[in-house]
Design a protein around this motif. Structure first.
Motif, PDB file in Angstrom:
ATOM      1  N   MET A  77       0.746  -1.049  -0.047  1.00 17.32           N
ATOM      2  CA  MET A  77      -0.033  -0.009  -0.151  1.00 17.32           C
ATOM      3  C   MET A  77       0.786   1.296  -0.002  1.00 17.32           C
ATOM      4  O   MET A  77       0.518   2.464  -0.355  1.00 17.32           O
ATOM      5  CB  MET A  77      -1.126  -0.122   1.227  1.00 17.32           C
ATOM      6  N   GLU A  78       2.022   1.262   0.567  1.00 22.98           N
ATOM      7  CA  GLU A  78       2.829   2.178   0.740  1.00 22.98           C
ATOM      8  C   GLU A  78       3.287   2.911  -1.085  1.00 22.98           C
ATOM      9  O   GLU A  78       3.403   3.707  -1.108  1.00 22.98           O
ATOM     10  CB  GLU A  78       4.335   1.990   1.186  1.00 22.98           C
ATOM     11  N   GLU A  81       0.817   4.978  -2.508  1.00 31.15           N
ATOM     12  CA  GLU A  81       0.514   6.447  -2.032  1.00 31.15           C
ATOM     13  C   GLU A  81       1.913   7.094  -2.753  1.00 31.15           C
ATOM     14  O   GLU A  81       1.454   8.408  -3.019  1.00 31.15           O
ATOM     15  CB  GLU A  81       0.822   6.548  -0.558  1.00 31.15           C
ATOM     16  N   VAL A  87      -6.393   8.954  -2.705  1.00 27.63           N
ATOM     17  CA  VAL A  87      -6.839   7.442  -2.594  1.00 27.63           C
ATOM     18  C   VAL A  87      -8.016   7.596  -1.989  1.00 27.63           C
ATOM     19  O   VAL A  87      -8.082   7.742  -0.889  1.00 27.63           O
ATOM     20  CB  VAL A  87      -5.868   6.484  -2.361  1.00 27.63           C
ATOM     21  N   GLU A  89     -11.707   6.785   0.042  1.00 29.00           N
ATOM     22  CA  GLU A  89     -12.014   5.936   1.125  1.00 29.00           C
ATOM     23  C   GLU A  89     -12.450   4.538   0.564  1.00 29.00           C
ATOM     24  O   GLU A  89     -12.145   3.602   0.865  1.00 29.00           O
ATOM     25  CB  GLU A  89     -12.891   6.541   2.070  1.00 29.00           C
ATOM     26  N   GLN A  90     -13.594   4.683  -0.575  1.00 28.17           N
ATOM     27  CA  GLN A  90     -14.116   3.554  -1.081  1.00 28.17           C
ATOM     28  C   GLN A  90     -12.965   2.664  -1.801  1.00 28.17           C
ATOM     29  O   GLN A  90     -13.142   1.449  -1.897  1.00 28.17           O
ATOM     30  CB  GLN A  90     -15.006   4.092  -2.374  1.00 28.17           C
ATOM     31  N   ARG A  92      -9.961   2.359  -0.808  1.00 33.12           N
ATOM     32  CA  ARG A  92      -9.188   1.817   0.305  1.00 33.12           C
ATOM     33  C   ARG A  92      -9.975   0.368   0.655  1.00 33.12           C
ATOM     34  O   ARG A  92      -9.323  -0.673   1.055  1.00 33.12           O
ATOM     35  CB  ARG A  92      -9.063   2.683   1.385  1.00 33.12           C
ATOM     36  N   LYS A  93     -11.282   0.570   0.904  1.00 34.96           N
ATOM     37  CA  LYS A  93     -12.100  -0.427   1.088  1.00 34.96           C
ATOM     38  C   LYS A  93     -11.933  -1.759  -0.068  1.00 34.96           C
ATOM     39  O   LYS A  93     -11.696  -2.935   0.512  1.00 34.96           O
ATOM     40  CB  LYS A  93     -13.406  -0.088   1.182  1.00 34.96           C
ATOM     41  N   ALA A  95      -9.416  -2.180  -1.781  1.00 33.01           N
ATOM     42  CA  ALA A  95      -8.104  -2.711  -1.760  1.00 33.01           C
ATOM     43  C   ALA A  95      -8.135  -3.757  -0.634  1.00 33.01           C
ATOM     44  O   ALA A  95      -7.408  -4.563  -0.635  1.00 33.01           O
ATOM     45  CB  ALA A  95      -7.032  -1.653  -1.640  1.00 33.01           C
ATOM     46  N   GLU A  96      -8.658  -3.300   0.546  1.00 36.91           N
ATOM     47  CA  GLU A  96      -8.526  -4.144   1.639  1.00 36.91           C
ATOM     48  C   GLU A  96      -9.165  -5.483   1.615  1.00 36.91           C
ATOM     49  O   GLU A  96      -8.624  -6.544   1.735  1.00 36.91           O
ATOM     50  CB  GLU A  96      -9.393  -3.488   2.851  1.00 36.91           C
ATOM     51  N   TRP A  99      -7.363  -6.914  -2.883  1.00 41.31           N
ATOM     52  CA  TRP A  99      -5.788  -6.934  -2.990  1.00 41.31           C
ATOM     53  C   TRP A  99      -5.250  -7.838  -1.987  1.00 41.31           C
ATOM     54  O   TRP A  99      -5.555  -7.601  -0.767  1.00 41.31           O
ATOM     55  CB  TRP A  99      -5.250  -5.564  -3.025  1.00 41.31           C
TER      56      TRP A  99
END
Ligand code: AMP
Ligand code: MG
Length: 353
Positions: A77-78, A81, A87, A89-90, A92-93, A95-96, A99
């Motif tokens: 994830m770094e 960035e 990025v 919020e949606q 990120r969800k 990706a969680e 990914w």
């Protein structure tokens, strides 16, 4: 150029030997060279995504139009960035949840990403692949690997190292052979560069799976029309793609009628002296009486169909058929991606019965 094919499956070698091979491949990438490698979706043709000259080599090797951007593969994830401006919020969800896996997301790009990698766009497509070799190579190659599918532009995507060699032998220095891929169809692309997230390419993850995580989601209207004036937003989706050498025609309708029609068409082709191929399923292959019949998988598990789709088109190429008739599939779930690829391979030729 000589192309070295390097076995990275774990038959007859230990993990240390595999690691050494992947480190050697990573050095080629760091020096600006190209390496084809397995991912869980299809084989990719990798280069250092932050090196403009390396990206240009991908376009050259594939004969890819220069306005068709590349997907950047990352392993953390770094890394995201460092290349994406914002990025949401949606994203990120997603990706969680997905990914590493068959999901590509598009963001506004940071300066670090050269326009050569993004086909001149101010956005960048990013994916964290799930295949261990793909992740290891991404790290060994510096953390940012631009990789489209490892086929000549316009040809079916490769799902084995042999397919890659058919297209790119002599054009790239190395192919990592990790055996046949698991999924067989490309990642789903979701665009986060605008307010409402939008699917730009259907893929292994279905619309429903993505909507379940983020709620609001649109699908690019350019995907659902044959009107040439409504352009798809992913530049790559406008080209004829995945095409076998023989002409491909889909037949759609009620099961029995489809089989009758395909039998009639294949019989006529034979009478005209044209070699016909037929794409049936495990359930129907025994009902065809003309031409070369192959099963693409079972309707009871459409993942089997995704896995074999590109391979079957290449097999018919090797058999030199002039024309291929294929059954159609429901567009629910993974079927949406399967039909999207088949329709493109067929240049949208479809007969309704
Ligand atoms: P491939 O890696 O060969 O499966 O192709 C990558 C696909 O992603 C193509 O259809 C591209 O047009 C699409 N793509 C990559 N980057 C972007 C971007 N920044 N905006 C829209 N589509 C993209
Ligand atoms: Mg491709």
């Amino acid at each position: 150029m000589e192309t070295v094919i390097v076995n990275v499956t774990d038959d007859n070698q230990d993990s240390e030997q595999i690691r050494e091979k992947i480190l050697a491949a990573g050095r080629i990438i760091k020096q600006g060279g190209l390496v084809a490698f397995p991912t869980e979706t299809v084989y990719g043709l990798g280069a250092d995504a932050l090196n403009p000259q390396a990206s240009r080599r991908i376009y050259e090797a594939k004969g890819r139009p220069s306005d068709n951007p590349l997907i950047v593969h990352i392993s953390s994830m770094e890394a995201l960035e460092k290349i994406a401006e914002r990025v949401p919020e949606q994203a990120r969800k997603l990706a969680e949840k997905f990914w590493p896996g068959p999901l590509t997301m598009i963001f506004e790009k940071k300066e670090l990403v050269p326009l050569e990698t993004t086909g001149g766009l101010e956005t960048v497509a990013v994916r964290m692949p799930g295949h261990p070799t793909a992740l290891a190579l991404t790290e060994a190659g510096g953390g940012f690997i631009a990789a489209p599918s490892a086929n000549l532009s316009g040809r079916p995507s490769p799902t084995t190292a042999k397919h890659v060699a058919q297209d790119l032998k002599g054009r790239i220095p190395m192919i990592l052979d990790g055996g046949p891929v698991g999924i067989g169809i490309e990642s789903t692309i979701v665009d986060f560069s605008e307010e409402i997230p939008m699917i730009l390419r259907p893929g292994y993850l279905t619309e429903e799976m993505i909507r379940n995580v983020i709620g609001t989601l649109r699908t690019d209207p350019g995907l659902k029309t044959e009107n040439p004036r409504v352009r798809p937003r992913a530049p790559g989706m406008k080209y004829r793609h995945y095409a076998p050498k023989g002409e491909l025609i889909l037949v759609s309708g009620a099961g029995e009628k489809v089989r009758e029609k395909i039998n009639e068409l294949a019989r006529k082709a034979g009478e005209e002296g044209r070699a016909a191929g037929i794409i049936g399923t495990d359930e129907t292959r025994g009902e065809y009486r003309y031409g070369l019949v192959k099963s693409i998988g079972t309707r009871a598990d459409e993942d089997t169909i995704a896995r074999r789709l590109y391979g079957i088109l290449r097999e018919f190429d090797e058999l030199d058929v002039d024309i291929i008739y294929s059954e159609s599939f429901s567009t629910a779930g993974i079927g949406q991606a399967i039909m999207n690829r088949l329709l493109k391979a067929a240049g949208h030729q479809i007969i309704e019965v």
